[in-house]
Design a protein around this motif. Structure first.
Motif, short mmCIF file in Angstrom:
data_model
loop_
_atom_site.label_atom_id
_atom_site.label_comp_id
_atom_site.label_asym_id
_atom_site.label_seq_id
_atom_site.Cartn_x
_atom_site.Cartn_y
_atom_site.Cartn_z
N ASP A 34 9.69 -1.22 1.58
CA ASP A 34 8.90 -0.26 2.37
C ASP A 34 8.47 0.97 1.55
N GLN A 35 9.35 1.41 0.64
CA GLN A 35 9.03 2.61 -0.17
C GLN A 35 7.85 2.34 -1.11
N VAL A 36 7.77 1.10 -1.59
CA VAL A 36 6.63 0.74 -2.47
C VAL A 36 5.41 0.44 -1.62
N TYR A 37 5.63 -0.37 -0.55
CA TYR A 37 4.53 -0.80 0.30
C TYR A 37 3.81 0.39 0.95
N GLY A 38 4.58 1.44 1.25
CA GLY A 38 3.99 2.59 1.93
C GLY A 38 3.41 3.63 0.99
N ASN A 39 3.56 3.43 -0.33
CA ASN A 39 3.06 4.38 -1.32
C ASN A 39 1.93 3.71 -2.12
N PRO A 40 0.67 4.11 -1.90
CA PRO A 40 -0.47 3.46 -2.56
C PRO A 40 -0.35 3.42 -4.09
N ALA A 41 0.13 4.50 -4.70
CA ALA A 41 0.23 4.55 -6.16
C ALA A 41 1.27 3.54 -6.66
N LYS A 42 2.44 3.55 -6.02
CA LYS A 42 3.49 2.60 -6.42
C LYS A 42 3.07 1.15 -6.15
N LEU A 43 2.38 0.94 -5.03
CA LEU A 43 1.92 -0.41 -4.67
C LEU A 43 0.92 -0.94 -5.70
#
Length: 636
Positions: free
Chosen positions: A594-603
């Motif tokens: 969720d932390q990656v999926y919800g962060n456009p830069a990390k995704l």
């Protein structure tokens, strides 16, 4: 040719067929399909007169010649050679042959004109019936079905049930019937014989009705499908693939009609409910109620293709090397199966073990499972837990248990809900799970045994003919289950659709060694079609002379050196692929966070890493395939 009208056939109070109609025309090649228990084999027995319909009629020409192959023929026994048994098909020619022989003996002492005329008449009729070629025709068909010249002179009672069935098929084909009724003709055949039969039937001039669960066989041979379902017979004007498309299309239309009718019914019911209490509208409401009762209802579409909606799990994954076969030698009296054979099964391998009957496929499975004695060594890898499924295991089912009890005793860690979910995937729904094992058919017992095999905590499955006795629907379920299975397995089967959908490697026994093709069954077939044909073999029998082992041809020293280098490169690539697969799985887990999926830069960063790893994996796999192809080219 054959006309079936308003056929009803009752078993107790249950109607297997309910006013069913079917017309078989000359030259039609029909696949008769349907789930187990829908009466396909029963219908063939009704056509040939073994069973009488409860009502309705079956009409055909009096002189119609029917060739009927069914599983009951397995019990036929004879001390005569199989060539003799096959030639029993030529009843009139054999009778004429015996009469001519007697007349030839008579003519040695009696030169009367009467005897000479009789002899001449018999010889002319014999020639007109192609009597001088009947042995050649019998030889040709028996050879196509896998019998060598030596085999053809062996007594029928020295052959196993599967080979006897082929002899009975040969006899039926030699009778040149107007129509062939074939009940599971490929059940006891290996792949070469199935392919020969396909070619033969495609050139057969009469009509054919085939009951089979082999989708590829039906696609090759038939030009019409008739589905036995809910007491009716529904025709489709094409092969099995056409049937699937056409049935899906008809299903969509029916769904639309059902949906529209249901909407109309609800609307009518609302109107009736609204006006029935009003005196001025009561007559109209009553009239609408009658119309609604008389309405011919459209049935909703049943889902004939259930999906496997659970994952098969095991507590411990195996090590990289699952099974290593070293210097395996196995022979039976006068028959050599393996000689110093080598083989390696690695984690994630989905292996199809194929080949002609008598080559030792089931023997090799038993060796791997530790159920067969042999010379050499089979090394089981780290954390490998094995389950072995074979047809004889149907006998180990506890007849007094219900289906659910059988699984509860075998897989106590699973809840009843989980077990019922698994049984549902194998077509045991509702109260079916409370049926006693003793009342189940062969196909149903196979499904129970397969369900048991797949509820184990095993990460390595050995499957010997798992598709035997399964209908097409059940084979599809098994395919889905094995596609989801994350462990390793090796399977023997003659069902090409099954093999094509589950295997990523092909094993075959050749020159008493285990050979491997690193690809799918379809890819193997293409590669194998370009190889020179193998020499014919003889079916194993105790009375045969001892077969001397061939001396393996030595490879030149430079080829040996090249092979060694290529194998070393192959092993390096395998390790690289394994590492990349782990990396890809780790990134997939990261993408689901969720932390990656919800962060456009990390995704975006994770996606970039994922695409890069996937490209590297694809490249490594391509290099591995090229190396493997080069190795196989050198090994010949």
């Amino acid at each position: 040719m054959i006309s079936i009208n308003d056929l009803t056939f009752l078993i107790g109070s249950r109607a297997l067929y309910d006013e069913a109609d079917w017309h078989i025309k000359p030259g039609e090649r029909i696949g008769l399909i349907g789930a187990n228990g829908t009466g396909k084999s029963t219908l063939l027995k009704i056509i040939v007169g073994e069973y009488a319909p409860s009502s309705g009629s079956i009409s055909m020409a009096k002189d119609l010649k029917i060739g009927y192959l069914n599983q009951d023929l397995l019990s036929y026994d004879s001390h005569h050679s199989i060539l003799h048994v096959a030639m029993e098909a030529f009843e009139r020619q054999n009778q004429l042959h015996d009469e001519i022989e007697e007349l030839l003996k008579t003519i040695e002492t009696d030169y009367s004109e009467e005897v000479l005329n009789k002899l001449s008449d018999k010889q002319q009729e014999f020639e007109a019936l192609d009597g001088y070629n009947i042995e050649y025709r019998a030889n040709e068909i028996l050879a196509g079905l896998g019998f060598s010249t030596a085999d053809q002179h062996r007594p029928l009672n020295t052959f196993s049930g599967g080979w006897r069935m082929r002899v009975m098929l040969a006899k039926i084909l030699l009778q040149t019937p107007d129509i062939l009724l074939l009940d599971e003709p490929t059940n006891h055949m290996d792949l070469p014989s199935i392919k020969w039969l396909e070619t033969y039937l495609m050139g057969f001039e009469g009509a054919i009705v085939i009951v089979s669960h082999d989708r590829y066989f039906l696609d090759k041979v038939v030009n019409k499908i008739v589905e036995s379902r809910k007491g009716k017979l529904t025709p489709y004007a094409g092969n099995y693939s056409f049937y699937l498309e056409e049935k899906a299309l008809r299903g969509e239309i029916q769904k639309g009609e059902f949906k529209n009718q249901q909407a109309k019914i609800k609307q009518e019911e609302r109107l009736i409910e609204r006006f029935r209490a009003k005196a001025s509208k009561a007559k109209m409401a009553q009239s609408r109620m009658k119309a609604l009762d008389k309405m011919e209802r459209v049935e909703d579409v049943d889902d004939d293709n259930p999906t496997v909606n659970f994952k098969f799990k095991f507590s411990k994954p195996s090590g990289r090397h699952v099974i290593k076969v070293e210097d395996a030698t196995k022979s039976y009296p006068n028959v050599d199966i393996l000689e110093n054979a080598e083989g390696l099964i690695e984690k994630g391998d989905k292996i199809a073990l194929i080949g002609a009957n008598g080559k030792g496929k089931s023997t090799l499975l038993r060796i791997i499972a530790g159920a067969e004695g042999f010379e050499g060594k089979v090394e089981t890898g780290h954390n490998v837990t094995t389950t072995f499924f074979a047809q004889h295991q149907l006998e180990s089912l506890h007849l007094g248990n219900t289906i659910l009890e059988e699984l509860q005793a075998f897989a106590p860690k699973h809840t009843d809900t989980e077990l019922r979910g698994i049984l549902g995937c194998f077509l045991f729904t509702g109260d079916d799970v409370f049926k006693k094992i003793r009342v189940l058919s062969g196909g149903e017992k196979s499904r129970v045994a397969l369900a048991k095999s797949l509820t184990t905590d095993s990460n390595f499955l050995i499957l010997d003919e798992p598709t035997n006795h399964l209908d097409i629907q059940s084979v599809n379920i098994l395919i889905q289950a094995l596609q989801q299975y994350e462990g390793t397995f090796i399977s023997v089967s003659h069902d090409r659709y099954f093999l094509d959908n589950v295997a990523n490697k092909i094993w075959f026994i050749e020159d008493k060694d285990i050979k491997e093709y690193p690809g799918t069954y379809a890819e193997y077939e293409e590669w194998n079609s370009k190889r020179p044909p193998a020499a014919p073999t003889t079916i194993p029998v105790k009375a045969q002379k001892e077969v001397k082992p061939k001396v393996a041809e030595e490879k030149p020293a430079n080829q040996q050196s090249q092979l060694k280098k290529l194998n070393e490169q192959l092993q390096k690539r395998e390790k690289e692929i394994s590492d990349l697969e782990t990396q890809v799985k780790e990134i997939e887990t990261e993408l689901a966070d969720d932390q990656v999926y919800g962060n456009p830069a990390k995704l975006a960063e994770a996606n970039k890493k994922y695409q890069g790893a996937k490209q590297e994996l694809d490249k490594a796999q391509k290099v591995w395939e090229d190396l493997a192809a080069e190795i196989m080219e050198i090994e010949g």
